[in-house]
Design a protein around this motif. Structure first.
Motif, PDB file in Angstrom:
ATOM      1  N   TYR A 157       5.901   3.080   0.863  1.00  0.00           N
ATOM      2  CA  TYR A 157       5.256   1.839   0.446  1.00  0.00           C
ATOM      3  C   TYR A 157       5.367   0.851   1.606  1.00  0.00           C
ATOM      4  CZ  TYR A 157       5.870   3.579  -4.375  1.00  0.00           C
ATOM      5  OH  TYR A 157       5.850   4.326  -5.524  1.00  0.00           O
ATOM      6  N   GLY A 158       4.273   0.214   1.949  1.00  0.00           N
ATOM      7  CA  GLY A 158       4.322  -0.762   3.031  1.00  0.00           C
ATOM      8  C   GLY A 158       2.939  -1.243   3.404  1.00  0.00           C
ATOM      9  N   ASN A 159       2.840  -1.856   4.564  1.00  0.00           N
ATOM     10  CA  ASN A 159       1.567  -2.289   5.103  1.00  0.00           C
ATOM     11  C   ASN A 159       1.815  -2.866   6.489  1.00  0.00           C
ATOM     12  OD1 ASN A 159      -1.188  -2.750   5.239  1.00  0.00           O
ATOM     13  ND2 ASN A 159      -1.284  -3.937   3.343  1.00  0.00           N
ATOM     14  N   MET A 160       0.744  -3.096   7.203  1.00  0.00           N
ATOM     15  CA  MET A 160       0.815  -3.781   8.485  1.00  0.00           C
ATOM     16  C   MET A 160       0.388  -5.221   8.243  1.00  0.00           C
ATOM     17  SD  MET A 160      -0.898  -2.481  12.046  1.00  0.00           S
ATOM     18  CE  MET A 160      -0.299  -3.051  13.635  1.00  0.00           C
ATOM     19  N   LYS A 174       0.844  -1.192   0.000  1.00  0.00           N
ATOM     20  CA  LYS A 174       0.000   0.000   0.000  1.00  0.00           C
ATOM     21  C   LYS A 174       0.884   1.247   0.000  1.00  0.00           C
ATOM     22  CE  LYS A 174      -3.807  -2.410   0.331  1.00  0.00           C
ATOM     23  NZ  LYS A 174      -4.795  -2.208   1.405  1.00  0.00           N
ATOM     24  N   SER A 175       0.362   2.321  -0.549  1.00  0.00           N
ATOM     25  CA  SER A 175       1.131   3.562  -0.676  1.00  0.00           C
ATOM     26  C   SER A 175       0.536   4.648   0.204  1.00  0.00           C
ATOM     27  CB  SER A 175       1.131   4.039  -2.136  1.00  0.00           C
ATOM     28  OG  SER A 175       1.577   3.020  -3.001  1.00  0.00           O
ATOM     29  N   LEU A 176       1.404   5.352   0.887  1.00  0.00           N
ATOM     30  CA  LEU A 176       0.999   6.443   1.770  1.00  0.00           C
ATOM     31  C   LEU A 176       1.733   7.702   1.330  1.00  0.00           C
ATOM     32  CD1 LEU A 176      -0.652   6.920   4.452  1.00  0.00           C
ATOM     33  CD2 LEU A 176       1.522   6.614   5.650  1.00  0.00           C
ATOM     34  N   TYR A 177       1.058   8.842   1.399  1.00  0.00           N
ATOM     35  CA  TYR A 177       1.736  10.074   0.998  1.00  0.00           C
ATOM     36  C   TYR A 177       1.311  11.248   1.861  1.00  0.00           C
ATOM     37  CZ  TYR A 177      -2.376  12.265  -1.104  1.00  0.00           C
ATOM     38  OH  TYR A 177      -3.607  12.862  -1.284  1.00  0.00           O
ATOM     39  N   ALA A 178       2.158  12.275   1.841  1.00  0.00           N
ATOM     40  CA  ALA A 178       1.838  13.577   2.426  1.00  0.00           C
ATOM     41  C   ALA A 178       2.546  14.614   1.578  1.00  0.00           C
ATOM     42  CB  ALA A 178       2.294  13.666   3.875  1.00  0.00           C
ATOM     43  N   THR A 179       1.977  15.790   1.484  1.00  0.00           N
ATOM     44  CA  THR A 179       2.563  16.825   0.637  1.00  0.00           C
ATOM     45  C   THR A 179       3.088  17.981   1.478  1.00  0.00           C
ATOM     46  OG1 THR A 179       0.423  17.927   0.366  1.00  0.00           O
ATOM     47  CG2 THR A 179       1.033  16.274  -1.285  1.00  0.00           C
ATOM     48  N   ILE A 180       4.124  18.621   0.936  1.00  0.00           N
ATOM     49  CA  ILE A 180       4.638  19.877   1.480  1.00  0.00           C
ATOM     50  C   ILE A 180       4.540  20.892   0.359  1.00  0.00           C
ATOM     51  CG2 ILE A 180       6.643  21.076   2.410  1.00  0.00           C
ATOM     52  CD1 ILE A 180       7.591  18.460   3.587  1.00  0.00           C
ATOM     53  N   LEU A 236     -11.703  -0.873   5.435  1.00  0.00           N
ATOM     54  CA  LEU A 236     -10.866   0.063   4.705  1.00  0.00           C
ATOM     55  C   LEU A 236     -11.709   1.213   4.175  1.00  0.00           C
ATOM     56  CD1 LEU A 236      -8.574  -2.356   2.653  1.00  0.00           C
ATOM     57  CD2 LEU A 236      -8.036  -1.169   4.784  1.00  0.00           C
ATOM     58  N   ALA A 237     -11.360   2.444   4.577  1.00  0.00           N
ATOM     59  CA  ALA A 237     -12.056   3.612   4.042  1.00  0.00           C
ATOM     60  C   ALA A 237     -11.769   3.755   2.553  1.00  0.00           C
ATOM     61  CB  ALA A 237     -11.624   4.868   4.798  1.00  0.00           C
ATOM     62  N   ALA A 238     -10.584   3.310   2.149  1.00  0.00           N
ATOM     63  CA  ALA A 238     -10.190   3.274   0.739  1.00  0.00           C
ATOM     64  C   ALA A 238      -9.383   2.011   0.511  1.00  0.00           C
ATOM     65  CB  ALA A 238      -9.372   4.510   0.369  1.00  0.00           C
ATOM     66  N   ALA A 239      -9.475   1.460  -0.677  1.00  0.00           N
ATOM     67  CA  ALA A 239      -8.767   0.210  -0.972  1.00  0.00           C
ATOM     68  C   ALA A 239      -7.261   0.371  -0.832  1.00  0.00           C
ATOM     69  CB  ALA A 239      -9.118  -0.266  -2.380  1.00  0.00           C
ATOM     70  N   THR A 290      12.334  -0.730   1.023  1.00  0.00           N
ATOM     71  CA  THR A 290      13.612  -0.040   1.216  1.00  0.00           C
ATOM     72  C   THR A 290      13.800   1.132   0.264  1.00  0.00           C
ATOM     73  OG1 THR A 290      14.643  -1.701  -0.232  1.00  0.00           O
ATOM     74  CG2 THR A 290      14.811  -2.058   2.138  1.00  0.00           C
ATOM     75  N   ALA A 291      13.238   1.035  -0.955  1.00  0.00           N
ATOM     76  CA  ALA A 291      13.430   2.096  -1.935  1.00  0.00           C
ATOM     77  C   ALA A 291      12.459   3.251  -1.756  1.00  0.00           C
ATOM     78  CB  ALA A 291      13.290   1.525  -3.354  1.00  0.00           C
ATOM     79  N   ARG A 292      11.402   3.028  -0.986  1.00  0.00           N
ATOM     80  CA  ARG A 292      10.408   4.086  -0.835  1.00  0.00           C
ATOM     81  C   ARG A 292       9.818   4.024   0.566  1.00  0.00           C
ATOM     82  NH1 ARG A 292       7.389   6.917  -4.676  1.00  0.00           N
ATOM     83  NH2 ARG A 292       9.025   6.371  -6.141  1.00  0.00           N
ATOM     84  N   TRP A 293      10.571   4.546   1.522  1.00  0.00           N
ATOM     85  CA  TRP A 293      10.105   4.552   2.902  1.00  0.00           C
ATOM     86  C   TRP A 293      10.232   5.968   3.441  1.00  0.00           C
ATOM     87  CZ3 TRP A 293       6.897   1.913   5.516  1.00  0.00           C
ATOM     88  CH2 TRP A 293       6.857   1.944   6.911  1.00  0.00           C
ATOM     89  N   PHE A 294       9.141   6.716   3.417  1.00  0.00           N
ATOM     90  CA  PHE A 294       9.095   8.115   3.799  1.00  0.00           C
ATOM     91  C   PHE A 294      10.182   8.906   3.055  1.00  0.00           C
ATOM     92  CE2 PHE A 294       6.813   5.901   7.081  1.00  0.00           C
ATOM     93  CZ  PHE A 294       5.707   6.705   7.249  1.00  0.00           C
TER      94      PHE A 294
END
Length: 336
Positions: free
Chosen positions: A316-319, A86-92, A136-139, A276-280
């Motif tokens: 990118y990750g998940n629990m 799953k993908s998580l994001y935040a913007t600045i 899940l509020a979103a898939a 590892t390639a996409r962690w925050f």
């Protein structure tokens, strides 16, 4: 034109803050803090799915006599749960006017610090909400306790690709206790937790190591204790997390946990998996209207039409869970 000094400060300041941001996010809520303390973050370099091997039945063993021939038979009992990435994001975002007002080095750093703290707080709230969501509020959302340690009678019956309602898959069911019929006068939080914790154990050392609940249940449990027996986990308390000991493990409360709900967690079988390639990881700031690459963003309607710069933090990750029967959920606890 783009301000080279501004660009450099944005890039280096955010890059230097990345590890701090990640630490702050994962030490901000009781569940996240507990799992990090138990080293339950596993990093992977790829794969189509996140795979968690499972042992659901015993292998072959027994006693034998002298010169007795041993019969070896093929063994089953091992399978795997598969979880989606799953993908998580935040913007600045920094507007052109903000950039103009903060052209000095100190002002740029101060502005970016405020913007990064905003993104950090947004990530904390988003992850915390997902941790206790019972659907899940979103898939694209990460899964949390509400699904991984869910009720097999709920709408979410398939976790990790395994349907716990299918005959033979009883091993994939969490210990669930519904206290709807228990009136407030008979509510004994310690007794509820003790029974569920014992049922989720192997009657030995393989037991829950933390309890997470809602504010109403936590306060009720606190009121049921006498001052002389109100113990807490000192390390967690020093980290800023209010807790009370129950069954020898810390009980925490969280605003996002549904009212009347208690989760018992065995961190040995629960954790986070990150890429590892996409962690925050943050992207470079877009050039905005002041840059010569604005036309490259014409199709998505941001930098070419908005006087602002953007950087996106992604993970990118998940629990995941490896053994659902070693956790418990108690719900519908009457607290008044």
């Amino acid at each position: 034109m783009s301000n080279p000094n501004f660009d450099t400060l944005l890039s280096t300041t955010l890059d230097n803050y990345r590890e701090t941001l990640t630490d702050n996010v994962f030490n901000s809520r009781p569940v996240l803090y507990h799992l990090m303390e138990k080293n339950r973050l596993r990093m992977l370099s790829g794969g189509n799915k996140i795979v968690e091997p499972l042992i659901y039945d015993e292998g072959q063993a027994g006693s034998y006599g002298e010169w007795e021939q041993l019969t070896i038979t093929p063994q089953d009992g091992i399978t795997a749960a598969e979880f989606d990435w799953k993908s998580l994001y935040a913007t600045i975002a920094i507007s052109g006017l903000e950039e103009a007002k903060n052209s000095g080095e100190e002002q740029v750093i101060s502005l970016l610090e405020a913007k990064t703290m905003q993104a950090e707080q947004t990530l904390k709230n988003k992850i915390s909400t997902m941790l206790f969501a019972e659907s899940l509020a979103a898939a694209t959302d990460w899964q949390g306790l509400g699904i991984l340690i869910g009720d097999h009678n709920s709408t979410v019956t398939t976790v990790g690709g395994i349907n716990c309602t299918t005959a033979g898959n009883e091993y994939w069911r969490s210990v669930v206790r519904d206290k709807t019929a228990t009136v407030f006068a008979d509510v004994d939080v310690r007794a509820f937790v003790a029974e569920a914790a014992n049922s989720a154990s192997d009657s030995g050392t393989d037991r829950i190591d933390a309890v997470f609940t809602a504010q109403d249940v936590f306060e009720l449990y606190e009121s049921q204790l006498t001052p002389q027996v109100r113990y807490s986990d000192v390390k967690s308390a020093n980290a800023g997390f209010q807790n009370l000991m129950v069954q020898g493990v810390p009980m925490y409360w969280d605003f996002d946990c549904p009212a009347g709900t208690i989760y018992g967690v065995n961190s040995k079988y629960l954790g986070f998996v990150g890429h590892t390639a996409r962690w925050f990881k943050q992207s470079p700031f877009s050039a905005g209207l002041s840059g010569n690459t604005a036309s490259a963003h014409a199709s998505n309607g941001n930098a070419s039409t908005v006087d602002a710069r953007y950087s996106v933090i992604t993970a990118y990750g998940n629990m995941t869970v490896r053994n659902r029967k070693r956790h418990f959920k108690i719900h519908n606890v009457a607290t008044s």
